[in-house]
Design a protein around this motif. Structure first.
Motif, PDB file in Angstrom:
ATOM      1  N   HIS A 113       0.875  -1.488   0.693  1.00 28.03           N
ATOM      2  CA  HIS A 113      -0.094  -0.115   0.237  1.00 28.03           C
ATOM      3  C   HIS A 113       1.277   1.061  -0.006  1.00 28.03           C
ATOM      4  O   HIS A 113       2.000   1.324   0.818  1.00 28.03           O
ATOM      5  CB  HIS A 113      -1.100  -0.489   1.513  1.00 28.03           C
ATOM      6  CG  HIS A 113      -1.855   1.312   1.779  1.00 28.03           C
ATOM      7  ND1 HIS A 113      -1.799   1.485   2.398  1.00 28.03           N
ATOM      8  CD2 HIS A 113      -2.249   1.833   0.679  1.00 28.03           C
ATOM      9  CE1 HIS A 113      -2.091   2.945   2.626  1.00 28.03           C
ATOM     10  NE2 HIS A 113      -2.634   3.770   1.793  1.00 28.03           N
ATOM     11  N   THR A 188      -2.906   3.841  -3.106  1.00 24.14           N
ATOM     12  CA  THR A 188      -2.932   2.695  -4.337  1.00 24.14           C
ATOM     13  C   THR A 188      -2.204   1.586  -3.653  1.00 24.14           C
ATOM     14  O   THR A 188      -1.403   1.574  -2.856  1.00 24.14           O
ATOM     15  CB  THR A 188      -1.418   3.202  -5.354  1.00 24.14           C
ATOM     16  OG1 THR A 188      -0.363   3.259  -4.813  1.00 24.14           O
ATOM     17  CG2 THR A 188      -1.733   4.403  -5.387  1.00 24.14           C
ATOM     18  N   ALA A 199      -4.670  -4.078  -8.660  1.00 18.88           N
ATOM     19  CA  ALA A 199      -3.456  -2.865  -8.461  1.00 18.88           C
ATOM     20  C   ALA A 199      -5.215  -1.666  -8.016  1.00 18.88           C
ATOM     21  O   ALA A 199      -6.136  -2.054  -9.334  1.00 18.88           O
ATOM     22  CB  ALA A 199      -2.860  -2.107  -9.611  1.00 18.88           C
ATOM     23  N   ARG A 201      -6.210   2.097  -7.305  1.00 20.94           N
ATOM     24  CA  ARG A 201      -5.748   3.224  -7.148  1.00 20.94           C
ATOM     25  C   ARG A 201      -7.134   4.354  -6.813  1.00 20.94           C
ATOM     26  O   ARG A 201      -7.839   4.031  -7.429  1.00 20.94           O
ATOM     27  CB  ARG A 201      -5.347   3.864  -8.551  1.00 20.94           C
ATOM     28  CG  ARG A 201      -4.760   5.025  -8.249  1.00 20.94           C
ATOM     29  CD  ARG A 201      -4.326   6.102  -9.219  1.00 20.94           C
ATOM     30  NE  ARG A 201      -3.954   7.984  -9.897  1.00 20.94           N
ATOM     31  CZ  ARG A 201      -4.011   8.676 -10.338  1.00 20.94           C
ATOM     32  NH1 ARG A 201      -4.809   8.391 -11.331  1.00 20.94           N
ATOM     33  NH2 ARG A 201      -3.740   9.815  -9.502  1.00 20.94           N
ATOM     34  N   SER A 208      -5.749  10.558  -6.292  1.00 18.05           N
ATOM     35  CA  SER A 208      -5.446   9.870  -5.810  1.00 18.05           C
ATOM     36  C   SER A 208      -3.301   9.922  -5.974  1.00 18.05           C
ATOM     37  O   SER A 208      -2.974  10.428  -6.827  1.00 18.05           O
ATOM     38  CB  SER A 208      -5.374   8.410  -6.149  1.00 18.05           C
ATOM     39  OG  SER A 208      -6.733   8.417  -5.659  1.00 18.05           O
ATOM     40  N   LEU A 211       0.318   5.780 -10.166  1.00 17.24           N
ATOM     41  CA  LEU A 211       0.268   4.834 -10.461  1.00 17.24           C
ATOM     42  C   LEU A 211       0.629   4.726 -11.528  1.00 17.24           C
ATOM     43  O   LEU A 211      -0.577   4.870 -12.372  1.00 17.24           O
ATOM     44  CB  LEU A 211      -1.393   3.218  -9.714  1.00 17.24           C
ATOM     45  CG  LEU A 211      -0.794   1.691  -9.683  1.00 17.24           C
ATOM     46  CD1 LEU A 211       0.298   2.271  -8.893  1.00 17.24           C
ATOM     47  CD2 LEU A 211      -2.365   1.885  -9.065  1.00 17.24           C
ATOM     48  N   SER A 242       4.546   2.532  -8.650  1.00 14.50           N
ATOM     49  CA  SER A 242       3.654   3.693  -8.113  1.00 14.50           C
ATOM     50  C   SER A 242       4.758   5.164  -8.780  1.00 14.50           C
ATOM     51  O   SER A 242       3.991   6.262  -8.847  1.00 14.50           O
ATOM     52  CB  SER A 242       4.317   3.854  -7.277  1.00 14.50           C
ATOM     53  OG  SER A 242       4.208   2.662  -5.682  1.00 14.50           O
ATOM     54  N   GLU A 257      -8.181   8.109 -11.675  1.00 14.86           N
ATOM     55  CA  GLU A 257      -8.390   8.057 -10.946  1.00 14.86           C
ATOM     56  C   GLU A 257      -8.992   7.068 -10.737  1.00 14.86           C
ATOM     57  O   GLU A 257     -10.050   6.722 -12.126  1.00 14.86           O
ATOM     58  CB  GLU A 257      -8.684   9.417 -11.095  1.00 14.86           C
ATOM     59  CG  GLU A 257      -9.018  10.083  -9.378  1.00 14.86           C
ATOM     60  CD  GLU A 257      -8.204   9.904  -8.573  1.00 14.86           C
ATOM     61  OE1 GLU A 257      -6.854  10.858  -8.975  1.00 14.86           O
ATOM     62  OE2 GLU A 257      -8.119   9.420  -7.732  1.00 14.86           O
ATOM     63  N   TYR A 260      -9.603   0.134 -11.095  1.00 10.83           N
ATOM     64  CA  TYR A 260      -8.506  -0.803 -10.930  1.00 10.83           C
ATOM     65  C   TYR A 260      -7.441  -1.342 -12.204  1.00 10.83           C
ATOM     66  O   TYR A 260      -9.156  -1.316 -13.420  1.00 10.83           O
ATOM     67  CB  TYR A 260      -9.227  -1.747 -10.121  1.00 10.83           C
ATOM     68  CG  TYR A 260     -10.384  -2.279 -10.957  1.00 10.83           C
ATOM     69  CD1 TYR A 260     -11.860  -2.335 -11.261  1.00 10.83           C
ATOM     70  CD2 TYR A 260     -10.368  -4.759 -11.306  1.00 10.83           C
ATOM     71  CE1 TYR A 260     -12.315  -2.596 -12.531  1.00 10.83           C
ATOM     72  CE2 TYR A 260     -10.735  -5.055 -11.964  1.00 10.83           C
ATOM     73  CZ  TYR A 260     -12.144  -4.443 -12.519  1.00 10.83           C
ATOM     74  OH  TYR A 260     -12.797  -5.264 -13.483  1.00 10.83           O
TER      75      TYR A 260
END
Lengths: 276, 276, 276, 276
Positions: A113, A188, A199, A201, A208, A211, A242, A257, A260
């Protein structure tokens, strides 16, 4: 805040991604370009799935700065894996200790995370109470990140990861509302069961942390026909990061934004993420 | 299991008790004679109340074996205090990390423990739920010892220490019974608010870890008229220890099974300890 | 490279300088503004002279990043001294270990260094051979900084500090020349015997790391009549720092290139530094 | 003093020898039965030769007690090798730091040592001066063990290991004599180039630390026809250990006083060791 990466594809030495690229993850421990903090010196961790006959993935976690971790450097030089998760930590207040280093592991699952639950100290008790009593004894550290993992497990991570993480995010926001905490969640998240990689975000405020995921190998090879490393990798090889590594033009796509993604055999997935 | 000592009296260098005596606490980290484990190499800590104008006592906690802690050796050489608690740790399963090292601190209070809550992993959730929600955010580690401290605080440690620790012990036994855990509690505990020192010796099975307190100084001086160290100490100076230091004949009295003691100005106290 | 400070004057809590000022030394461990490296996360140390009846100064040295060192934070809160040296480390290649953390100590002396001997690996043997055989067993770590200290001791640091450090610098340059290493020495050095503080700024190439000392207290009080902290300090209080703390206008004077300074009772000294 | 083991034979998980046997090496870190010290809690290390295409063996070294090293436990669970050296440390005075943990590595070579050079502080300078100047920069720590390794390398370890170690031992004794140090050397040493393993047992006083090697597999299988682990191992599999593991009757042979042994393809060797 922190930095992390997930790799899935043709087995490679960890070295290739942790140390060799320009702006490698280990470089970012001292000089992150896109992180909220430029220094991520409060621990490092990597989890991998070799040898594959092991019931749980292997884990290495160090509490010192990644840039100076001699054991990690050795390990990365001799460990080859087709699936791994690596993370460098910048504490947002919880202690620097091995049990607070990512990735966290439960059975076949790994979780890391970047972000925070705001006012976590105030919310921690209510969040921990919601963890399945059978899972509770496995919570070993004191971070928001680990509590998020155990909440996601409680909400069904092993059966329906997207829905479980959406429920976790929704629950965190609900508890935060009850405590009067605005914009509580910033995340993320990378998670894997050793087969697929998820993954996420998302942030309550809609801003956010960065990513990115890597471009399809075919397209990338066409752009950079002379890069030897790229030739050895399978079509399905993917990276989620990241912060982009290296300077390869055309190599990186930002995860939108509130989204997934799933890296898996066959077509990958990308979709909307909505806390429930 | 672990070893600890509490000192109250004429201010002395920590050194005098932590390093100099034969069978000193630091010696016991490698070679305990009376402990369940002979090695207590999983951390060390000391808390003290100098300078006295500070709102909270000072704390030093190291995760390596006490015998090799260079910083502690330095600190002990230059720190003088009239009240301190020191502890060496042998983990009973929880991680070796600073937040698991004793003494634990809350406000003016320090707490250290030798023993264990059996099957703590299974009982941990129920015990943590009983901690006052206002205190909960301050729980930083993952040991049974720290949970016992916060339960005692919840049950009124700051107002009526004996009763609060008796209630804590009773509560632990009650929760254990509900989970079918027999003989759950094993403890010697040292606690102080910077003014008085409380010591507790209790175990559910009635076979508690050793605990001793030092003989009145007048009597001790009469026995050993030539010992210079003894001459400099006030009448009220007392030591409470898991395991006797040195070899001074007549220096140590065992705290009886299921008892508590209070070291304070004027007469000390010794009485029965009964979980409620 | 590294950052350091030396304080001499009215006894204060270490806290006041290590943590409280804007751009404090501990802040600089994560965000140095003037250092060659912005991160100094490879260790931290502080040496001080209280209680004054101790034969040698006290030393605390930690291998993790200073910003996360909980023990140092505690220590700084309760330790008062009228003379101390503190240092944060950014390794230039030698291992991150306690014996490589500054300050180094020999008898009453403390020594810390910011800079490097270039190609130290190649020069190390010849430099170490020149250390007085009686001092050699006390060399505990593997840094250039410690070798510089023992060379200075060999050349008479305890009798004539300026001359000894000049000879050390000259000797390093001579050995470097023999090995074909250009511009070998880069240094600011702080050294003290518990009475006076010496500071040195020099580099073979004439572009030394920054070094500043504080303005006379009278002048500073006149500039900032409302600052309470300043009122409590004696006229003779002085700070020497790698990088200015805080934002006090008029508080800092740069030590000129190739210079030395002495903070002492009566008039301080400032003069030219010439390797011999 | 310390404890170590060397394994050569059919590739196995490190786990099988480091953790699983009764009286395993990791057990010995807390409870050695035959060591001069019963606790070996000052560090741990293991070196191995997988994957075999790497130019140098891999190394993991931790500074905490072996019994609590979570990363080592993970590593041992997933690392398979046909040749490895493992060591647990009990410091004889030099600092607890990674660069003082065994095995030491130079190129393809690994080296570990149990024992000490007496009065090493006094002899260290003369011993270090004898190290080949080209090797000198690679000396990273401060132990007698590492200096012995670099002296052996200086005297030809890579070409004629027996003779080089005999010359090293002879040289140490000669330097000691010049300083008036009696019975200076106490050692069992394990060394390997990734192909063969050399073991040495020697002490100036003729009372060396224990050292054993394992019985030929055929004989051992005949003694214990029902042991599954033994069936999977090749004829040439051998262990050399400071202290026997497990309780297998007939499994261990003591290396005689003042002897060396070589584990290699074909017949092993055992012969007299004579310092030169």
């Amino acid at each position: 805040m922190c930095r992390w990466l997930a790799y899935s594809g043709t087995p490679i030495l960890l070295d290739e991604l942790l140390y060799k690229p320009r702006y490698s993850l280990i470089d970012q421990s001292m000089h992150s370009r896109l992180g909220v903090e430029t220094t991520n010196g409060d621990g490092v961790g990597v989890g991998w799935y070799e040898p594959s006959d092991q019931p749980v993935p292997a884990l290495f976690r160090g509490t010192g700065p990644a840039w100076g971790d001699v054991n990690l450097r050795e390990l990365a030089r001799v460990t080859r894996s087709g699936l791994f998760l690596a993370h460098i930590r910048a504490s947002t207040g919880t202690p620097v200790q091995q049990t607070n280093c990512h990735p966290f592991r439960y059975g076949r699952w790994l979780w890391c995370h970047n972000g925070a639950i705001h006012d976590f100290r105030e919310l921690r008790r209510d969040l921990m109470l919601a963890i399945d009593p059978d899972l509770f004894p496995s919570v070993a550290g004191s971070t928001d990140s680990e509590v998020m993992f155990y909440l996601a497990l409680t909400f069904g991570l092993r059966d329906d990861p997207l829905r479980a993480v959406e429920r976790m995010a929704g629950f965190v926001e609900q508890v935060a509302r009850a405590h009067g905490v605005a914009s509580p969640l910033q995340m993320t998240v990378g998670a894997t069961d050793g087969d697929r990689v998820w993954a996420f975000r998302y942030s309550s405020e809609g801003k956010s942390r960065t990513l990115s995921f890597s471009t399809a190998l075919t397209a990338l090879r066409a752009l950079h026909p002379d890069m030897e490393l790229l030739r050895g990798l399978s079509e399905e090889t993917r990276l989620v990061v990241s912060e982009p590594l290296g300077e390869l033009a055309g190599a990186w796509n930002e995860v939108p934004e509130s989204s997934y993604g799933v890296v898996q055999k066959g077509d990958d997935e990308l979709g909307a993420f909505t806390p429930r």
